[in-house]
Design an enzyme around this catalytic site. Structure first.
Site, PDB file in Angstrom:
ATOM      1  N   ASP A 176       0.965   4.445   2.226  1.00 18.50           N
ATOM      2  CA  ASP A 176       0.570   4.843   3.231  1.00 18.50           C
ATOM      3  C   ASP A 176       1.036   6.466   3.479  1.00 18.50           C
ATOM      4  O   ASP A 176       1.916   6.805   3.537  1.00 18.50           O
ATOM      5  CB  ASP A 176       1.615   4.386   4.467  1.00 18.50           C
ATOM      6  CG  ASP A 176       1.218   2.906   4.808  1.00 18.50           C
ATOM      7  OD1 ASP A 176      -0.105   2.463   4.665  1.00 18.50           O
ATOM      8  OD2 ASP A 176       2.041   2.119   4.797  1.00 18.50           O
ATOM      9  N   ASP A 227       0.937  -1.079  -0.033  1.00 18.01           N
ATOM     10  CA  ASP A 227       0.070   0.045  -0.011  1.00 18.01           C
ATOM     11  C   ASP A 227       0.986   1.124   0.126  1.00 18.01           C
ATOM     12  O   ASP A 227       2.169   1.082   0.134  1.00 18.01           O
ATOM     13  CB  ASP A 227      -0.918  -0.039   1.151  1.00 18.01           C
ATOM     14  CG  ASP A 227      -1.943  -1.154   1.109  1.00 18.01           C
ATOM     15  OD1 ASP A 227      -2.390  -1.292   0.143  1.00 18.01           O
ATOM     16  OD2 ASP A 227      -2.238  -1.732   2.332  1.00 18.01           O
TER      17      ASP A 227
END
Length: 231
Positions: free
Chosen positions: A149, A147
């Protein structure tokens, strides 16, 4: 160093230690692998990242961590350290999205243009997690399932709502994750906040010393203040 104590409790901030601080954390390493990793961090002058304070940490202790790149099984060794505040040589806020985009070789190709579009939208975003580590160290932290972040601190409720809508729109093209930062250093996952449907809804709040459930109408926005300190 002359830095407000609250700044040294702010999760995701980057800290650099002096030689005495490095010697202390290396001597406390659990095994040779941790000690060798910390020695390399010192040699490369890479930062540590502030983490949530341990329950028994003293008022003058700084809790930080190093995360190594994932191994072949995807496991990432995380080394937690504690060091007296006096051994912190420098502190700064997490990398901005603009700084990350400028480090083009560290970005997967398909991310570059969508991230540039997000950055140009004007939301003052910062980056933590695997993407930040990869930019800071040049080591391979990102995997196919990683991901992005993001961290941002809205100045008021209107900025908060606009930011949520912006992230939701760009999340159609990017694996966005991350947190909203509120007054006092409290943080909430922006995806969880986006799903809260009424002021009395409760969300998981990550603070400097623990986590708790809190009503969303009890959390207050505050303008971001750049925190950068040098000994």
């Amino acid at each position: 160093m002359s830095c407000p104590p609250a700044a040294l409790r702010q999760r995701h901030h980057l800290v650099w230690l002096d030689d005495a601080g490095w010697a202390q954390v290396q001597s406390a390493a659990a095994d040779a692998r941790e000690r060798q990793a910390l020695q390399r961090w010192q040699q490369e002058q890479w930062p540590l990242v502030l983490r949530r304070a341990d329950p028994d940490a003293g008022a003058d202790e700084v809790c930080a961590a190093v995360a190594l790149p994932p191994d072949v099984d995807g496991d990432k060794l995380r080394i937690a350290v504690r060091v007296p505040q006096a051994h912190v040589q420098r502190l700064r806020a997490p990398l901005t999205l603009a700084e990350v985009i400028a480090a083009q070789p560290a970005l997967p190709g398909p991310w570059h243009l969508p991230l540039l579009a997000l950055q140009q939208a004007g939301l003052p975003l910062r980056v933590f997690g695997s993407l930040s580590w990869q930019v800071l160290t040049g080591q391979p932290y990102l995997r196919a399932q990683s991901d992005i972040d993001l961290l941002w601190q809205p100045s008021d409720s209107s900025a908060l709502e606009q930011g949520i809508r912006l992230l939701q729109r760009h999340a159609r093209h990017l694996p966005l994750d991350g947190e909203i930062l509120f007054a006092g250093g409290d943080a909430v996952a922006w995806k969880e906040w986006a799903q809260a449907d009424q002021p009395a809804a409760r969300v998981l709040v990550k603070g400097a010393r623990g986590v708790r459930l809190e009503r969303i109408d009890a959390l207050h926005c505050a303008p971001e203040q750049e925190q950068s300190c040098t000994a």
